[in-house]
Design a protein around this motif. Sequence first.
Motif, PDB file in Angstrom:
ATOM      1  N   ALA B 219       0.830  -1.208   0.000  1.00 63.11           N
ATOM      2  CA  ALA B 219       0.000   0.000   0.000  1.00 63.11           C
ATOM      3  C   ALA B 219       0.863   1.256   0.000  1.00 63.11           C
ATOM      4  O   ALA B 219       0.583   2.225  -0.712  1.00 63.11           O
ATOM      5  CB  ALA B 219      -0.933  -0.014   1.208  1.00 63.11           C
ATOM      6  N   LEU B 220       1.936   1.230   0.777  1.00 59.00           N
ATOM      7  CA  LEU B 220       2.788   2.415   0.860  1.00 59.00           C
ATOM      8  C   LEU B 220       3.544   2.626  -0.449  1.00 59.00           C
ATOM      9  O   LEU B 220       3.766   3.761  -0.879  1.00 59.00           O
ATOM     10  CB  LEU B 220       3.772   2.237   2.022  1.00 59.00           C
ATOM     11  CG  LEU B 220       4.300   3.514   2.650  1.00 59.00           C
ATOM     12  CD1 LEU B 220       3.143   4.409   3.054  1.00 59.00           C
ATOM     13  CD2 LEU B 220       5.155   3.194   3.857  1.00 59.00           C
ATOM     14  N   LEU B 221       3.897   1.535  -1.102  1.00 67.87           N
ATOM     15  CA  LEU B 221       4.566   1.651  -2.395  1.00 67.87           C
ATOM     16  C   LEU B 221       3.632   2.324  -3.402  1.00 67.87           C
ATOM     17  O   LEU B 221       4.018   3.281  -4.090  1.00 67.87           O
ATOM     18  CB  LEU B 221       4.967   0.262  -2.887  1.00 67.87           C
ATOM     19  CG  LEU B 221       5.799   0.254  -4.173  1.00 67.87           C
ATOM     20  CD1 LEU B 221       7.196   0.765  -3.879  1.00 67.87           C
ATOM     21  CD2 LEU B 221       5.854  -1.139  -4.775  1.00 67.87           C
ATOM     22  N   VAL B 222       2.388   1.852  -3.459  1.00 67.13           N
ATOM     23  CA  VAL B 222       1.422   2.420  -4.401  1.00 67.13           C
ATOM     24  C   VAL B 222       1.170   3.899  -4.086  1.00 67.13           C
ATOM     25  O   VAL B 222       1.288   4.782  -4.940  1.00 67.13           O
ATOM     26  CB  VAL B 222       0.092   1.624  -4.354  1.00 67.13           C
ATOM     27  CG1 VAL B 222      -1.015   2.353  -5.099  1.00 67.13           C
ATOM     28  CG2 VAL B 222       0.298   0.247  -4.962  1.00 67.13           C
ATOM     29  N   GLY B 223       0.856   4.177  -2.812  1.00 69.96           N
ATOM     30  CA  GLY B 223       0.565   5.565  -2.435  1.00 69.96           C
ATOM     31  C   GLY B 223       1.772   6.466  -2.585  1.00 69.96           C
ATOM     32  O   GLY B 223       1.666   7.590  -3.075  1.00 69.96           O
ATOM     33  N   GLY B 224       2.942   5.971  -2.184  1.00 68.14           N
ATOM     34  CA  GLY B 224       4.157   6.795  -2.217  1.00 68.14           C
ATOM     35  C   GLY B 224       4.571   7.138  -3.634  1.00 68.14           C
ATOM     36  O   GLY B 224       4.861   8.305  -3.945  1.00 68.14           O
ATOM     37  N   VAL B 225       4.604   6.142  -4.515  1.00 73.13           N
ATOM     38  CA  VAL B 225       4.981   6.417  -5.902  1.00 73.13           C
ATOM     39  C   VAL B 225       3.964   7.375  -6.530  1.00 73.13           C
ATOM     40  O   VAL B 225       4.327   8.357  -7.192  1.00 73.13           O
ATOM     41  CB  VAL B 225       5.076   5.102  -6.721  1.00 73.13           C
ATOM     42  CG1 VAL B 225       5.228   5.409  -8.205  1.00 73.13           C
ATOM     43  CG2 VAL B 225       6.225   4.257  -6.231  1.00 73.13           C
ATOM     44  N   ALA B 226       2.674   7.129  -6.253  1.00 68.27           N
ATOM     45  CA  ALA B 226       1.640   7.978  -6.858  1.00 68.27           C
ATOM     46  C   ALA B 226       1.789   9.421  -6.398  1.00 68.27           C
ATOM     47  O   ALA B 226       1.703  10.355  -7.203  1.00 68.27           O
ATOM     48  CB  ALA B 226       0.255   7.447  -6.494  1.00 68.27           C
ATOM     49  N   VAL B 227       2.048   9.645  -5.110  1.00 72.84           N
ATOM     50  CA  VAL B 227       2.094  11.034  -4.630  1.00 72.84           C
ATOM     51  C   VAL B 227       3.321  11.743  -5.200  1.00 72.84           C
ATOM     52  O   VAL B 227       3.287  12.938  -5.480  1.00 72.84           O
ATOM     53  CB  VAL B 227       2.028  11.097  -3.082  1.00 72.84           C
ATOM     54  CG1 VAL B 227       3.361  10.763  -2.442  1.00 72.84           C
ATOM     55  CG2 VAL B 227       1.568  12.473  -2.636  1.00 72.84           C
ATOM     56  N   LEU B 228       4.418  11.001  -5.422  1.00 71.59           N
ATOM     57  CA  LEU B 228       5.611  11.653  -5.983  1.00 71.59           C
ATOM     58  C   LEU B 228       5.374  12.011  -7.457  1.00 71.59           C
ATOM     59  O   LEU B 228       5.733  13.105  -7.898  1.00 71.59           O
ATOM     60  CB  LEU B 228       6.836  10.760  -5.821  1.00 71.59           C
ATOM     61  CG  LEU B 228       7.265  10.578  -4.356  1.00 71.59           C
ATOM     62  CD1 LEU B 228       8.438   9.620  -4.249  1.00 71.59           C
ATOM     63  CD2 LEU B 228       7.613  11.920  -3.720  1.00 71.59           C
ATOM     64  N   VAL B 229       4.750  11.102  -8.217  1.00 63.83           N
ATOM     65  CA  VAL B 229       4.446  11.420  -9.620  1.00 63.83           C
ATOM     66  C   VAL B 229       3.411  12.540  -9.683  1.00 63.83           C
ATOM     67  O   VAL B 229       3.392  13.347 -10.612  1.00 63.83           O
ATOM     68  CB  VAL B 229       3.943  10.167 -10.371  1.00 63.83           C
ATOM     69  CG1 VAL B 229       3.696  10.488 -11.831  1.00 63.83           C
ATOM     70  CG2 VAL B 229       4.942   9.048 -10.256  1.00 63.83           C
ATOM     71  N   GLN B 230       2.555  12.595  -8.651  1.00 59.77           N
ATOM     72  CA  GLN B 230       1.527  13.626  -8.610  1.00 59.77           C
ATOM     73  C   GLN B 230       2.141  15.029  -8.685  1.00 59.77           C
ATOM     74  O   GLN B 230       1.536  15.939  -9.240  1.00 59.77           O
ATOM     75  CB  GLN B 230       0.710  13.466  -7.315  1.00 59.77           C
ATOM     76  CG  GLN B 230      -0.541  14.295  -7.222  1.00 59.77           C
ATOM     77  CD  GLN B 230      -1.603  13.858  -8.207  1.00 59.77           C
ATOM     78  OE1 GLN B 230      -1.431  13.999  -9.397  1.00 59.77           O
ATOM     79  NE2 GLN B 230      -2.700  13.343  -7.693  1.00 59.77           N
ATOM     80  N   GLY B 231       3.343  15.181  -8.133  1.00 61.63           N
ATOM     81  CA  GLY B 231       4.019  16.476  -8.213  1.00 61.63           C
ATOM     82  C   GLY B 231       4.164  16.930  -9.661  1.00 61.63           C
ATOM     83  O   GLY B 231       3.856  18.069 -10.013  1.00 61.63           O
ATOM     84  N   VAL B 232       4.620  16.018 -10.518  1.00 61.73           N
ATOM     85  CA  VAL B 232       4.790  16.338 -11.940  1.00 61.73           C
ATOM     86  C   VAL B 232       3.434  16.637 -12.579  1.00 61.73           C
ATOM     87  O   VAL B 232       3.260  17.611 -13.320  1.00 61.73           O
ATOM     88  CB  VAL B 232       5.456  15.148 -12.674  1.00 61.73           C
ATOM     89  CG1 VAL B 232       5.679  15.488 -14.129  1.00 61.73           C
ATOM     90  CG2 VAL B 232       6.745  14.771 -11.988  1.00 61.73           C
ATOM     91  N   SER B 233       2.446  15.780 -12.246  1.00 56.01           N
ATOM     92  CA  SER B 233       1.116  15.955 -12.836  1.00 56.01           C
ATOM     93  C   SER B 233       0.484  17.263 -12.382  1.00 56.01           C
ATOM     94  O   SER B 233      -0.145  17.981 -13.161  1.00 56.01           O
ATOM     95  CB  SER B 233       0.244  14.763 -12.446  1.00 56.01           C
ATOM     96  OG  SER B 233      -1.058  15.163 -12.168  1.00 56.01           O
ATOM     97  N   GLY B 234       0.674  17.602 -11.097  1.00 49.72           N
ATOM     98  CA  GLY B 234       0.136  18.855 -10.573  1.00 49.72           C
ATOM     99  C   GLY B 234       0.688  20.040 -11.330  1.00 49.72           C
ATOM    100  O   GLY B 234      -0.028  21.000 -11.642  1.00 49.72           O
ATOM    101  N   ASP B 235       1.966  19.966 -11.679  1.00 51.78           N
ATOM    102  CA  ASP B 235       2.590  21.044 -12.449  1.00 51.78           C
ATOM    103  C   ASP B 235       1.923  21.182 -13.821  1.00 51.78           C
ATOM    104  O   ASP B 235       1.637  22.281 -14.278  1.00 51.78           O
ATOM    105  CB  ASP B 235       4.089  20.741 -12.593  1.00 51.78           C
ATOM    106  CG  ASP B 235       4.785  21.757 -13.471  1.00 51.78           C
ATOM    107  OD1 ASP B 235       4.827  22.932 -13.063  1.00 51.78           O
ATOM    108  OD2 ASP B 235       5.260  21.377 -14.560  1.00 51.78           O
ATOM    109  N   ALA B 236       1.640  20.037 -14.465  1.00 48.32           N
ATOM    110  CA  ALA B 236       0.992  20.077 -15.783  1.00 48.32           C
ATOM    111  C   ALA B 236      -0.397  20.698 -15.679  1.00 48.32           C
ATOM    112  O   ALA B 236      -0.786  21.529 -16.503  1.00 48.32           O
ATOM    113  CB  ALA B 236       0.886  18.658 -16.364  1.00 48.32           C
ATOM    114  N   VAL B 237      -1.146  20.302 -14.628  1.00 54.19           N
ATOM    115  CA  VAL B 237      -2.487  20.863 -14.452  1.00 54.19           C
ATOM    116  C   VAL B 237      -2.384  22.366 -14.203  1.00 54.19           C
ATOM    117  O   VAL B 237      -3.130  23.163 -14.784  1.00 54.19           O
ATOM    118  CB  VAL B 237      -3.225  20.169 -13.286  1.00 54.19           C
ATOM    119  CG1 VAL B 237      -4.564  20.834 -13.030  1.00 54.19           C
ATOM    120  CG2 VAL B 237      -3.432  18.698 -13.579  1.00 54.19           C
ATOM    121  N   ALA B 238      -1.426  22.762 -13.352  1.00 55.69           N
ATOM    122  CA  ALA B 238      -1.288  24.179 -13.015  1.00 55.69           C
ATOM    123  C   ALA B 238      -1.010  25.001 -14.262  1.00 55.69           C
ATOM    124  O   ALA B 238      -1.591  26.074 -14.469  1.00 55.69           O
ATOM    125  CB  ALA B 238      -0.166  24.362 -11.993  1.00 55.69           C
TER     126      ALA B 238
END
Lengths: 358, 374
Positions: B219-238
């Motif tokens: 669970a931590l692997l899934v959540g952790g990897v997702a939240v780190l990639v989310q940084g890149v995705s958040g930038d694209a959305v912004a």
Amino acid sequence: MNVSVVLAAIMLISLVIYSLLGGADYGAGFWDLVCSGPRKQGQRDLIAKAIQPVWETNHIWLILLVVLMFSGFAPAFSAISVALAAPVFLILLGIVLRGSSYVFRAYFTGGVRTQLYWGKIFSISSSLTPLFLGIVIGAISIDNVRMNDGISENGFLRAWFHPFPLVVGVLSLSLFAYLSASYLTVETDDPALQNDFRNRALFSGFVSMLVAFATYVLAGNFALEIRNGLSRAPYVWLVEAGAAIAALVAFQALWSRSYSRARIAAAAQVGLIVIGWSLAQYPYLVRPKLTIFNSASPPNILVDIEIAVALGAVILIPSLVLLLLIFKRDGKSISASVDKRCLKLSPAENSYDACPNF
Amino acid sequence: MDNLLAARSQMGMSLAFHIIFATIGVSLPLMMTIAEWRWRSTDDPAYLLLANRWAKGTTILFAVGAVSGTVLSFELGLLWPWFMQYAGAVIGMPFPLEGFAFFTEAIFLGIYLYGWNLVPGWFHLLSGFIVTISGVLSTVFVTLVNGWMNTPTGFDMVAGKFANIHPFVAMLNPAGIPEAVHMVLAAYTAAGFATAGIHGWLLLRRGRNRFDEVAIGIALLVGGVAVLVQGVSGDAVARMVAARQPMKLASLEGQFHTETGASLRIGGIPFPDERETKYAIEIPHGLSLLGFHKYNALIKGLDQESQSDWPNVRIVHICFQIMVGCGSLLSLFALAGGWLAWRKRPLTKHTRFIKALVLVSPLGFVALEAGWIP
């Protein structure tokens, strides 16, 4: 061929499959409600086992039907949503209660009484939902759904609370019960259970014939258009004759306990009834005004939707066949090839519910 | 409460409810498939038990998600008949596609749950994988619709009516794909951390055991990897929002005045009547850098529109800050976890780490709901 007709045909196929698969799941819920006799628990278990792997998939045909309607024939969807808001709301209530109570019953591991309570909700909501589905079908077949500038002229009650839609509601419930009982005979190897459901299939099949007759008579008073449609073109006659033959075959097969044949014939009978209704309703979606031509989105949109459906079907059809082959083959035996490694688990590892199927 | 507000609240409530179930329903299949794959490659029974437990959770959530999704599709018509009558044709396309994704999810979930001893092992694992992919696809399709509401494309307005409609163009609207990726990652983050938190709590209660350890690991692997990639995705959305919806950016950031080299506000409370966001930590030029990757980019402020058209800037800004804050905290936590794991001691031996995990585990859902409100 006209693109509106193609999309309407796709919607008809969804409706037929929804009736044959999803309808039977509602029917199974109805039988759960009226389970009786010495094999009461056996009947309940058989019903639960039969619908478990497939009911969610079966339910999605309705979602597909709805989304095709609101993207392809938006004004008709809008008219149904407004004028028939009451029965649609009750359908939704039934769907939510049926689905959630089913999983809660299946996975609740606490007290027996709570489980029975969820079971009651499951069976009651399964029985009421087809009633209102039929009412909606009946209501769009008569001339009571009249929209004027976004307002329902017949209000929220008179648009559907009327003898014809009500009897169509009873007809769909009896047909679904009949269909389900015919299917359930094939789901077990126990002759006693088979016999229980054979008798129920014969009984509900007989009731549905009486209700169908009542519907036809009432149509003479309230739904002349539909009745004229039923005796209009030669191909409608063909469909009706096909339904009648299928009904005879199904009854004969049930009588002589040829259950596999009865299952196919009962499905053909109900499918042909739905198709017959749709041909009589053609070209209307919602009588008296909205047809598949005057409520259709522009042709390029319909073409795009049809492309999307075709792409989806390429994936859907093989998957669906696979699902039915795995779970609904005749005389399948459950303990075919147990994955041996599951057996390595010991109770000491607190793993009583691993590999739950054997 | 007037009718419009009542309808909006009902829809908002349904969606806020649906989003929780749908999120877990999308993420659990991934974790369950990983668990089964680990079981098949290591033969460790804890993984098998875990796959079974998560599969059960998936069934319940998928069923509730399916029925609440049915309610939503009808609600579109029941509550917004006029909107659907006209917009249905334009943005109807993703719904049938989502329907098909739903079909494959239901079919292969049925095979996964009840086919343990009816299909070969490799096919069983494949079914879990297909459930995972279908869940992602249905999230993508439904988020594309939300994207269209933000950046409507694929039609012309002629005399107050939709004309020249191109459903596929509408579906692939500019906001759609960045938002969809953002949503999928948000789902993995929220459900991953929440699941890890639950098992962390169980681990603290019943002491170290293999079952909870492997659960936390996955669970931590899934959540952790997702939240780190989310940084890149958040930038694209912004950047998409900055370019396409300057007023939305202005409300999110509490930016009342148009300026070049605008600063980024962290925290703070917007005061619409005074046209100022107070009590914020300001990072000079930060907003221009984030929005356009340029030091002195022009950021439009809310002063470009009359005040009557503003959203509730205070709620929007605060919710946005909560979302970004939770996301950042979880990213730091994921990095810390990765560093601890790097040092070759089982994570679960660090009791303080597990305690912290339990504390931060709901933040993914807080971020999800906070991001949904604006």
